[in-house]
Design a protein around this motif. Structure first.
Motif, PDB file in Angstrom:
ATOM      1  N   ARG A  19       5.623 -36.783  39.154  1.00 23.91           N
ATOM      2  CA  ARG A  19       6.506 -35.723  38.661  1.00 23.91           C
ATOM      3  C   ARG A  19       5.995 -35.169  37.334  1.00 23.91           C
ATOM      4  N   GLU A  22       3.076 -32.916  38.051  1.00 22.23           N
ATOM      5  CA  GLU A  22       3.523 -31.625  38.581  1.00 22.23           C
ATOM      6  C   GLU A  22       3.999 -30.708  37.462  1.00 22.23           C
ATOM      7  N   GLN A  72      14.227 -30.913  32.119  1.00 21.45           N
ATOM      8  CA  GLN A  72      14.004 -32.010  33.066  1.00 21.45           C
ATOM      9  C   GLN A  72      13.861 -33.371  32.385  1.00 21.45           C
ATOM     10  N   LEU A  76      14.082 -37.362  33.988  1.00 25.53           N
ATOM     11  CA  LEU A  76      12.861 -38.175  33.999  1.00 25.53           C
ATOM     12  C   LEU A  76      13.012 -39.436  33.160  1.00 25.53           C
TER      13      LEU A  76
END
Length: 284
Positions: A19, A22, A72, A76
């Motif tokens: 993640r 990305e 985000q 995370l």
């Protein structure tokens, strides 16, 4: 590179790393550019992105800021903490003593309907007498250098153990015969513990099997690490240095199959009582 003890931890770390990668790719920046924005080395970025190093919460926030993805960060960080909780050192769990650890696990004990416990080192906590628990925790506190709150921790363990007598709980317990002979505390403490174990065999919700030391091990060739299965969804494995939490379906299946095979090695009823009585006689 740290070696994580289960594939569950590895998979969680790899998923988090993917993640983060990305985010970097979506931001259109290289690992070198990300490192520059974060103020750390390119090697650190590479280690985090390839799941070789577990990032701190601050590392994740810095990564998200560098990629323009602050929104985000919270998710995370939560994923990172979940992965971290799969392998937790006893030193960290017991940094303030042992009482808190007993109390923190009480809700899970109250919620669990079926316990399956394999005991290869010590009598399971929910079957321990106050004397046995006290002697055991004194040894643990001394060995690990944890704060001495043994009396309070024992009281908390006894309160947690009420699930044996209260509520709709069932217990399938397997104990290696050597545990009966591993003396914890003095002779009176061990005699009391073994006598209590005999009494627990009569409880309607309790199944206790003893695995004889001489049992053939064609299927399971050696005693395994001590573990507890909470229903069919979570397993706690007790290692010398840490507690490992297993939730991945594939690993759950491995432990459940191992428990099933160990169940076949155990003896029950009169045969199990005979082994416990033999251990009591050996104390004198």
């Amino acid at each position: 590179m740290p070696s994580f003890p289960t594939s569950s931890v590895q998979e969680a770390r790899a998923a988090l790393a993917a993640r983060l990668r990305e985010l970097r790719l979506d931001a259109g920046i290289t690992g070198k550019e990300l490192a520059g924005r974060c103020g750390w080395s390119v090697a650190k970025s590479s280690r985090i992105e390839n799941a070789h190093t577990a990032p701190s919460d601050a590392d994740i926030r810095a990564w998200c800021t560098a990629c323009g993805a602050d929104g985000q960060a919270a998710d995370l960080v939560a994923a990172n903490r979940q992965a971290d909780s799969m392998y937790v050192q006893w030193k960290r769990l017991q940094r303030t003593g042992m009482k808190q650890l007993q109390e923190a696990s009480t809700p899970r004990y109250e919620q669990t309907r079926l316990f399956r416990v394999y005991a290869s080192h010590v009598i399971p906590g929910y079957l321990q007498t106050p004397g046995y628990a006290t002697a055991l925790m004194i040894t643990i506190a001394s060995f690990r250098g944890t704060p001495d709150d043994v009396s309070e921790a024992v009281e908390a363990r006894m309160r947690r153990s009420r699930v044996v007598h209260e509520g709709d709980h069932r217990f399938a317990t397997l104990i290696e015969e050597n545990v009966l002979h591993h003396q914890v505390g003095d002779t009176d403490v061990m005699a009391g513990q073994l006598g209590s174990l005999l009494a627990a065999m009569a409880l309607p919700a309790m199944s206790i099997g003893i695995i004889p030391a001489a049992a053939p091990r064609e299927q399971i060739m050696w005693p395994l690490e001590q573990f507890t299965v909470f229903d069919d969804v979570r397993i706690h494995v007790e290692l010398l240095a840490a507690k490992v939490t297993v939730t991945a379906p594939g690993e759950l299946d491995i432990y459940l199959r191992a428990f099933a095979r160990l169940t076949e090695l155990a003896v029950y009823g009169a045969e199990a009582r005979a082994l416990i009585l033999r251990a009591i006689e050996a104390l004198h």
